[in-house]
Design an enzyme around this catalytic site. Sequence first.
Site, PDB file in Angstrom:
ATOM      1  N   HIS A 248       0.869  -1.177   0.000  1.00 52.76           N
ATOM      2  CA  HIS A 248       0.000   0.000   0.000  1.00 52.76           C
ATOM      3  C   HIS A 248       0.902   1.222   0.000  1.00 52.76           C
ATOM      4  CE1 HIS A 248      -3.020   2.902   1.158  1.00 52.76           C
ATOM      5  NE2 HIS A 248      -3.957   1.981   1.064  1.00 52.76           N
ATOM      6  N   ARG A 268      -6.612  10.416  -0.036  1.00 51.32           N
ATOM      7  CA  ARG A 268      -6.442  10.889  -1.415  1.00 51.32           C
ATOM      8  C   ARG A 268      -7.781  10.982  -2.144  1.00 51.32           C
ATOM      9  NH1 ARG A 268      -3.149   6.578  -3.432  1.00 51.32           N
ATOM     10  NH2 ARG A 268      -3.340   5.648  -1.369  1.00 51.32           N
TER      11      ARG A 268
END
Lengths: 629, 253
Positions: A248, A268
């Site tokens: 990740h 994000r």
Amino acid sequence: MEIERHEYDVVVIGAGGAGLRAAIEARQQGKRTAIICKSLFGKAHTVMAEGGAAAAMGNVNSDDNWMVHFRDTMRGGKFLNNWRMAELHAKEAPDRVWELEAWGALFDRTKDGKISQRNFGGHEYPRLAHVGDRTGLEMIRTLQQRVVALQQEDERRHGDAEAYIKVFAECTVTRLLKDGDAVSGAFGYWRENGRFVLFDAPAVVLATGGIGKSYVVTSNSWEYTGDGHALALLAGAKLINMEFIQFHPTGMVWPPSVRGILVTESVRGDGGVLKNSEGRRFMFDYIPEVFKDKYATTEEEADRWYTDQAGNRRPPELLPRDEVARAINSEVKAGRGSPQGGVFLDVSSRLPAAEITRRLPSMYHQFKELADVDITKEPMQVGPTCHYIMGGVEVDADTGAASVPGLFAAGEVSGGMHGSNRLGGNSLSDLLVFGRRAGAGAAAYVDGLRARPKVAEDAVEAAKAEALAPLERSGENPYVVHQELQRTMNELVGIIRRSEEITEALEAVGKLKERAEHVGATGSRIYNPGWHLSLDLRNMLLVSECVAKAALLREESRGGHTRDDFPGMSPEWRRRLLSCALGPDGSVTVEEEVQPSMRGDLIRLFERDELKKYMTDEELADFDALVKE
Amino acid sequence: MSYKAKFRVWRGEGGEGRLEDFTVEVNDGEVVLDIIHRLQATQAPDLAVRWNCKAGKCGSCSMEINGKPRLGCMTRMSTFAEDETITVTPMRAFPVIKDLVTDVSFNYQKAREIPSFTPPSDVKPGEYRMQQIDVERSQEFRKCIECFMCNNVCHVIRDHEENKPAFAGPRFLMRIAELDMHPYDVADRKDAAQEEHGLGYCNITKCCTEVCPEHIKITDNALIPMKERVVDRRYDPLVWLGNKIFRRSDAKR
Ligand SMILES: Cc1cc2nc3c(=O)[nH]c(=O)nc-3n(C[C@H](O)[C@H](O)[C@H](O)COP(=O)(O)OP(=O)(O)OC[C@H]3O[C@@H](n4cnc5c(N)ncnc54)[C@H](O)[C@@H]3O)c2cc1C
Ligand code: SF4
Ligand code: SF4
Ligand code: FES
């Protein structure tokens, strides 16, 4: 000492999303079902999932449907996915999410009162059903409460709440048992007192999650020692795609003790941007060829996208995870990293403070309490962390059946659905869709049996002896062996790989395997972590061997497998799956399998221009012939 | 950056135990759970502790640190002085299995006694329509990570084993409130809350709210409103009093 024995129709190993959904299904189909888990009920890894569950309900953008979701999933996995699984997943995910709501889940809402959906990397439309940033908790609690509801029903009907579905918590399975070819049960121990327990059952569903504890920097908990992967191998099943591990892009990097803990992608999705030490939004420099026309090339366009998605392309911060993780890795290597060795993830300059604490409450909390960072005022520092394994037990898409009769698998422990890279949010929905299918598959298998397979007593004796061995010898400290394995995998079979390093890792894993056979555990059998770890080592080492061997063979870079010495993606390799099995000498063997071609109606969902980036000329010729028909 | 800390950790099994002294390394940024793990890896490999997420999300690592119920993974070492002796003991309201691990089956028993979510029979999956503002009240309670620290501190059961059968504890009284406030729940939960689950035992001391690591306002938002809903049918002097206290402190803000 007499072993505690139980008889069930279906035994589900694992109480995360996949295990609970499988058990609920088996019980709803009238099967006597046991759920076994290493932790307390309601604590499985699924509880940590933050961002959401992907399902093309079309609540926020009505253009969304299963075909768009299917395409996104295949793209995210670089077309290596088991397309039948990707199809079932995309089609059934909405029903599985709505079902949770009928069991009491309270997702965040849209203005018109439907389930709200958020943007996530690789998903074309807002698609993730969520509850703030604690979606996994909502999911596990809802399923847990559904199990309780079924128990209350059984209490009313049969006077015994546990007559048809019972949870065996803090109980660890160490061996599957067989009668000839077929599964006949499972053997394990109670953590609480170290006593052994035997489950006599014709069908076993593995839902044990992942393998992250073979790495130092990981978002995964102690449970992720690859038990289900190893149990399947030891029982004669095959594991596919083991070379594909998702790092990740955004794990915490500081303080050292929390290194690896996840920073959700929702940061994000909700507007957060990645910057290097020069203040540059570097993701614009890393948009790969295959995604060129889908992502914004200027900051202005990227920023407009948050409010107008039809007229603009997505910000490159929302590229699939493998791309973002590699980009961060490159920036740090090039000396443009943050002071603590990551890059900056900033949401403070993008959203008002109140909005940040509302949308990302647990991230706010996590940084405040663990790192003294106020994310509404300053950027976070983040870097890649070992997060998810795409590889796992090879199963039949429709039923979750493994090649061993009576063995089923669902969730992170199964392989195929996500191809070489999983999209965020596609795991939670995967758990529901394939948990249900595996539960149903197991129930149908039990219905079709003529005779109940028997547990072989000598196998039980062997399992007992294996489990007791570390307590009966004085040997090396298991924690030392574990730490060495974690370092080896992190450094040599990590995010960027090369042949010599993988070979070195394999040698190291071989030596650690020998050492693991001699580790000793002090203390009693009562809740003894040193003993438990000694037993887990077998599983972590087997899984690490699979990962390294498959990684060495695959001479290309794709999704969660990046080879420095073979940087390109190869259409030839796309057709080849690597399948691991256990050889007679106890070491892992790897064979190539051919990936079946996509069904006609599914492949026609793609444009030729896109397919040609992934496929061989021969495959494209077939496609052209199909389209002409 | 690194120093040696003094730890006293409860060790024992089968009803017996004692505090054991350790001197152990502490590094920058570490939490109490890290230190317990270091003890396991270096000095006491069989030291029992529960944990999973190490990020305050699963509610496994509840323990008492210097007598206060805390999550081991969210208690930073920097909150203690370097020369302070840190005492770590298991939760007090539950029987000890070994070291820091307690038998929390009481909580699972209680969970099963609360009737489940009961939607109207004619709403199909996919047809649910709820406004954000209407789900928010129950959502607050669904943040609960089941660390059981609220049940651990509630004086009704902390030192009163005899009250356990009749009292669900704040965690599960809050669960009743959560369901009662769910826009689609049709069950009548008010009488049962009072009669079967012991809502009347709660005298709104707010100790539960104080320890909740999720900062859920258990008393103000779940228990008192639930008492009010009950009082529609009954007279409960504490609610009346609670209301006054609540309003007054509210007004001060
Ligand atoms: C921090 C974090 C955030 C994430 N966020 C998201 C997200 O937003 N969206 C998304 O889709 N995915 C997300 N993921 C991924 C997703 O959460 C996991 O892939 C998924 O929860 C795995 O579920 P599972 O049911 O397969 O297994 P788990 O939930 O991990 O459950 C495994 C179960 O197996 C049991 N078990 C294991 N071994 C044994 C054994 N030997 N004997 C008995 N029991 C055993 C364990 O006790 C446990 O109950 C996230 C992952 C992490 C780590
Ligand atoms: S407010 Fe009620 S439930 Fe909470 S600790 Fe006090 S008496 Fe117990
Ligand atoms: S309400 Fe708070 S203190 Fe009580 S169990 Fe839940 S999270 Fe823990
Ligand atoms: S380990 Fe999960 S809350 Fe502490």
